[in-house]
Design a protein around this motif. Sequence first.
Motif, PDB file in Angstrom:
ATOM      1  N   LEU A  21     -42.318 -20.852 -11.722  1.00  0.00           N
ATOM      2  CA  LEU A  21     -43.688 -20.452 -12.014  1.00  0.00           C
ATOM      3  C   LEU A  21     -44.397 -21.580 -12.774  1.00  0.00           C
ATOM      4  O   LEU A  21     -43.802 -22.187 -13.675  1.00  0.00           O
ATOM      5  N   PRO A  22     -45.667 -21.855 -12.423  1.00  0.00           N
ATOM      6  CA  PRO A  22     -46.409 -22.871 -13.183  1.00  0.00           C
ATOM      7  C   PRO A  22     -46.529 -22.498 -14.663  1.00  0.00           C
ATOM      8  O   PRO A  22     -46.463 -21.318 -15.031  1.00  0.00           O
ATOM      9  N   GLU A  23     -46.731 -23.490 -15.484  1.00  0.00           N
ATOM     10  CA  GLU A  23     -46.694 -23.328 -16.935  1.00  0.00           C
ATOM     11  C   GLU A  23     -47.681 -22.266 -17.425  1.00  0.00           C
ATOM     12  O   GLU A  23     -47.321 -21.391 -18.218  1.00  0.00           O
ATOM     13  N   ARG A  24     -48.891 -22.322 -16.910  1.00  0.00           N
ATOM     14  CA  ARG A  24     -49.927 -21.401 -17.400  1.00  0.00           C
ATOM     15  C   ARG A  24     -49.591 -19.964 -17.005  1.00  0.00           C
ATOM     16  O   ARG A  24     -49.666 -19.041 -17.830  1.00  0.00           O
ATOM     17  N   GLU A  25     -49.166 -19.761 -15.757  1.00  0.00           N
ATOM     18  CA  GLU A  25     -48.798 -18.409 -15.296  1.00  0.00           C
ATOM     19  C   GLU A  25     -47.564 -17.909 -16.023  1.00  0.00           C
ATOM     20  O   GLU A  25     -47.409 -16.714 -16.289  1.00  0.00           O
ATOM     21  N   ARG A  26     -46.664 -18.825 -16.315  1.00  0.00           N
ATOM     22  CA  ARG A  26     -45.438 -18.429 -17.021  1.00  0.00           C
ATOM     23  C   ARG A  26     -45.778 -17.883 -18.424  1.00  0.00           C
ATOM     24  O   ARG A  26     -45.273 -16.837 -18.850  1.00  0.00           O
ATOM     25  N   LYS A  27     -46.687 -18.554 -19.131  1.00  0.00           N
ATOM     26  CA  LYS A  27     -47.069 -18.109 -20.482  1.00  0.00           C
ATOM     27  C   LYS A  27     -47.787 -16.757 -20.421  1.00  0.00           C
ATOM     28  O   LYS A  27     -47.552 -15.864 -21.265  1.00  0.00           O
ATOM     29  N   ARG A  28     -48.618 -16.632 -19.409  1.00  0.00           N
ATOM     30  CA  ARG A  28     -49.337 -15.368 -19.261  1.00  0.00           C
ATOM     31  C   ARG A  28     -48.370 -14.218 -18.978  1.00  0.00           C
ATOM     32  O   ARG A  28     -48.490 -13.124 -19.542  1.00  0.00           O
ATOM     33  N   LEU A  29     -47.409 -14.473 -18.101  1.00  0.00           N
ATOM     34  CA  LEU A  29     -46.410 -13.436 -17.761  1.00  0.00           C
ATOM     35  C   LEU A  29     -45.537 -13.110 -18.968  1.00  0.00           C
ATOM     36  O   LEU A  29     -45.207 -11.919 -19.216  1.00  0.00           O
ATOM     37  N   GLU A  30     -45.176 -14.100 -19.735  1.00  0.00           N
ATOM     38  CA  GLU A  30     -44.348 -13.857 -20.919  1.00  0.00           C
ATOM     39  C   GLU A  30     -45.101 -12.986 -21.941  1.00  0.00           C
ATOM     40  O   GLU A  30     -44.513 -12.108 -22.606  1.00  0.00           O
ATOM     41  N   ALA A  31     -46.383 -13.206 -22.029  1.00  0.00           N
ATOM     42  CA  ALA A  31     -47.205 -12.380 -22.936  1.00  0.00           C
ATOM     43  C   ALA A  31     -47.237 -10.933 -22.463  1.00  0.00           C
ATOM     44  O   ALA A  31     -47.124  -9.984 -23.275  1.00  0.00           O
ATOM     45  N   ARG A  32     -47.340 -10.743 -21.157  1.00  0.00           N
ATOM     46  CA  ARG A  32     -47.347  -9.385 -20.606  1.00  0.00           C
ATOM     47  C   ARG A  32     -45.978  -8.718 -20.778  1.00  0.00           C
ATOM     48  O   ARG A  32     -45.880  -7.522 -21.034  1.00  0.00           O
ATOM     49  N   LEU A  33     -44.913  -9.488 -20.569  1.00  0.00           N
ATOM     50  CA  LEU A  33     -43.553  -8.944 -20.706  1.00  0.00           C
ATOM     51  C   LEU A  33     -43.292  -8.460 -22.149  1.00  0.00           C
ATOM     52  O   LEU A  33     -42.596  -7.449 -22.372  1.00  0.00           O
ATOM     53  N   ALA A  34     -43.874  -9.158 -23.095  1.00  0.00           N
ATOM     54  CA  ALA A  34     -43.680  -8.768 -24.488  1.00  0.00           C
ATOM     55  C   ALA A  34     -44.311  -7.416 -24.780  1.00  0.00           C
ATOM     56  O   ALA A  34     -43.851  -6.667 -25.660  1.00  0.00           O
ATOM     57  N   GLU A  35     -45.319  -7.067 -24.004  1.00  0.00           N
ATOM     58  CA  GLU A  35     -46.032  -5.809 -24.244  1.00  0.00           C
ATOM     59  C   GLU A  35     -45.602  -4.691 -23.296  1.00  0.00           C
ATOM     60  O   GLU A  35     -45.631  -3.527 -23.672  1.00  0.00           O
TER      61      GLU A  35
END
Lengths: 297, 201
Positions: A21-35
């Motif tokens: 996954l590209p860096e920006r999408e990866r960070k966004r997904l990680e933020a969603r996974l945390a919630e």
Amino acid sequence: MTPQIPPRDIKNLSAYLDEQLPERERKRLEARLAEDAILRRVLENLRQTRNALRSVPQVRAPRNFTLTPEMAGKRNFRPRLFTSMQLVSAMASFLFFMVFFGDMIFNVILPGSLPASQPEVITIAEADGESEAEGETVEMDLAAEDSAEESSRIGESVPAEAPAPLAAAEAEFTDTDAPETEELQTESQAEAGADDTTSQAPEAGQAPPGVISTPTIMLESEPDESLALSTPIYQTTPSITAEPELEATPTISITEAEPPASGKEIPWLRIIEGVLAFMAVGSGVSAFIFRRLSRAL
Amino acid sequence: MDEIGLIQSAKKGDLDAFNRLVLEYQDLAFNVAYRMMNDPAIAEDITQDAFISAYRKLNSFRGGSFKAWLLRIVTNASYDELRRHKRRPTTSLEPINEDDEIESPVWLADPGESPEELAARGELANAIQNCLEKLGIDFKTVVVLVDLQGFDYTEAAATIKKPLGTVKSRLARARLRMQNCLQGFGELLPAQYRLENESTV
């Protein structure tokens, strides 16, 4: 209950597992996974599935799959070469036998007839062209024999001077054992007659067609007699050495000189025969070797 | 000699050089064919035909990943065989896995495991193979290449000649279907591979 997750999230989760996954999408997904707990559970199931798939043991190949020359299509070259060599051998053998038997037929079986026919033709040609006297004498001799009786009937068409040389020549031809003095006289008469006949040769030729054709046939069929007919005339006459009638002798020598001219062609024939024989044997042996090699492989 | 050198020599007709490449890739090619076909005999034929075809088409290889180029030939041959089987389905008269130990490729791998682990892995392999059979050809190919053979996305995309995004989406959907399928085996799977009894979609 089955949690509903959009296909886009499934795609991103799958790529996230593989770190694709590209860096920006990866960070966004990680933020969603945390919630989102459901998202985390889905991710965990995907990870287990991937681990299960990756745990499947690798299978060894049951055998080697290396290629043989036959599989690679390399063997096709030899049969083609082998068959072409066979074809060359067959063609060379055929040509060799054609040339060889042709040579045999012309040099072994026919040599008796070939030289016999050539000299007469040439002597006749020479006699007609160069020494008319010889031809005239022959014609005269034979005409005298055949048309002795006819001359009285055809007397009008035959010239008046003709009987004198014919009679002289007849005496000359028949009386070969006569004394020289008489021969000289008869010869001088014959010469005079010959001169006359040369001047009137077309007339003699035109008058009786059968008379002219007869000697040519006899000469072609019996060459020795032509010489016998012509030579006594020259032998009995002392002036033969000086007279142009002697030119008949070189004509004979020319015909005898022809065999060496034809002999120059023989080496070429032998060379061709040798080359063909070599090609036939060589290509045959090569075909045999290639055939054995193709079987061995 | 390096791979590029072997390829260049093979292009010039050096069969030994090509056979060294065959020895390098024959296990991978056979595994892909076997997972695609689930039949060792057919997989053998496909692998051999693929190497013969690769040798004959070697001049059409213009560089890049030789592994991807070779496995494209294998997967295309597998597609052709699967389509042929769909048109004319056949049933083997001999059991392939459980009762026929020699035919089962499970017994050829990793001899260091205990019998229990081996049996568990055998069960899991059978379950995965069954689930793979239920996937479509396109999804199965991506799963086999990425998850079973360890290809990265780029290599898989080069092998199936599709964009990277297509590989990502096909792989995600294939994993989801495999997950749902494997849940049906439940207790048969080893504990570490048991999934939660819930579907995500």
